[in-house]
Write an enzyme that holds these catalytic residues in place. Structure first.
Site, mmCIF file in Angstrom:
data_model
loop_
_atom_site.group_PDB
_atom_site.id
_atom_site.type_symbol
_atom_site.label_atom_id
_atom_site.label_comp_id
_atom_site.label_asym_id
_atom_site.label_seq_id
_atom_site.Cartn_x
_atom_site.Cartn_y
_atom_site.Cartn_z
ATOM 1 N N ALA A 66 0.844 -1.192 0.000
ATOM 2 C CA ALA A 66 0.000 0.000 0.000
ATOM 3 C C ALA A 66 0.879 1.241 0.000
ATOM 4 C CB ALA A 66 -0.915 0.002 1.223
ATOM 5 N N GLY A 109 -0.646 -4.909 0.627
ATOM 6 C CA GLY A 109 -1.822 -4.766 -0.221
ATOM 7 C C GLY A 109 -1.655 -5.416 -1.575
ATOM 8 N N GLU A 112 -2.506 -8.939 -1.001
ATOM 9 C CA GLU A 112 -3.952 -9.043 -0.840
ATOM 10 C C GLU A 112 -4.657 -8.978 -2.194
ATOM 11 O OE1 GLU A 112 -5.117 -7.359 3.500
ATOM 12 O OE2 GLU A 112 -4.162 -5.894 2.182
ATOM 13 N N GLU A 132 3.061 -5.870 7.249
ATOM 14 C CA GLU A 132 2.320 -4.880 8.052
ATOM 15 C C GLU A 132 2.694 -4.902 9.525
ATOM 16 O OE1 GLU A 132 -0.501 -5.577 4.534
ATOM 17 O OE2 GLU A 132 1.044 -6.670 5.634
#
Length: 258
Positions: A66, A109, A112, A132
């Site tokens: 991200a 991300g 994901e 994370e």
């Protein structure tokens, strides 16, 4: 489609392509990019000529995570008010198969997003992981849920709690990805496989995807009921009649997606 800032798109034959396009930051995912990805996925889902969707990244990475600069000053209330994971949730509602082709990093991300794909191929230099925890946060777009359902609680905990990276070889061994290729062959081989799906009757492909995804969350008994509902529905399709007639006549079927 040309009205996107952070992705590139094209349709070739029966395949719709989405390429993440922020190579200067290794395709770091910001909110605008997620919105654009969903927008394009929904367009492809409605476009009759597109049978299968291919998702990849431009440059040295699929997506390195991200956009930390975008997230660094965000508060809990901001996250709740923006409902920032709404677009991620809608990706799971896409009816057509999404095939991922991962090169380089698929972290946070990016991992994901890769896990949102129905099938996943990777270059043998790809790296996956959820870093994370090392930033004082945790996955929020499905990482803990999808990874655990794929590889089980104990294995998922190992990667989620340490933030360690896994190689493409390890990801293939764990069943996260379907197959690995040399980087220069990744897209070619992904497209070659994807075309096999595109040749199948689209209604059958849609019903199979739907039933298979239900199997992840339903009991076997519930899943069997759902499967049989979809099985029965296909017998009202033109493609079912065409497929069986072509089989008996020993010719290639002409499917119309109806």
């Amino acid at each position: 489609m040309t009205d996107f800032e952070y992705i590139q798109t094209k349709v070739e034959g029966e395949l719709g392509f989405i390429e993440l396009n922020r190579p200067h930051v290794l395709n770091a995912i910001n909110q605008k990019m997620v919105i654009e990805i969903l927008d394009c996925l929904e367009r492809y889902d409605e476009e009759e000529s597109v049978k299968v969707i291919v998702l990849t990244g431009n440059g040295r990475a699929f997506a390195a995570g991200a956009d930390i600069e975008e997230m660094a000053t965000v508060g809990a209330v901001d996250i709740e008010l923006k409902n920032q994971f709404r677009s991620w949730d809608h990706i799971a509602e896409i009816k057509k198969p999404i095939i991922g082709a991962v090169q380089g990093f698929a972290l946070g991300g990016g991992f994901e997003l890769a896990l949102c794909c129905d099938l996943l191929f990777a270059a043998n230099n790809a790296e996956f992981g959820f870093p994370e925890v090392q930033l004082g946060i945790m996955p929020g777009a499905g990482g803990t849920q999808r990874l655990t359902k794929l590889i089980g609680k104990t294995r998922a905990m190992e990667w989620l709690l340490t933030g360690d990276r896994m190689s493409a070889t390890e990801a293939e061994r764990l069943g996260i990805i379907n197959q690995t290729f040399m980087p220069e062959l990744l897209l070619e081989e992904t497209v070659r496989f994807t075309q096999k799906i595109a040749e199948q009757p689209s209604l059958s492909v849609r019903m199979i995807k739907e039933a298979t995804l239900k199997a992840v969350d339903m009991s076997v008994a519930e899943g069997m009921k759902f499967e049989r509902k979809n099985f029965s529905l296909l017998f009202s399709s033109e493609d079912q009649k065409e497929g069986m007639q072509a089989f008996m006549e020993k010719r290639k079927p002409n499917y119309r997606g109806r």
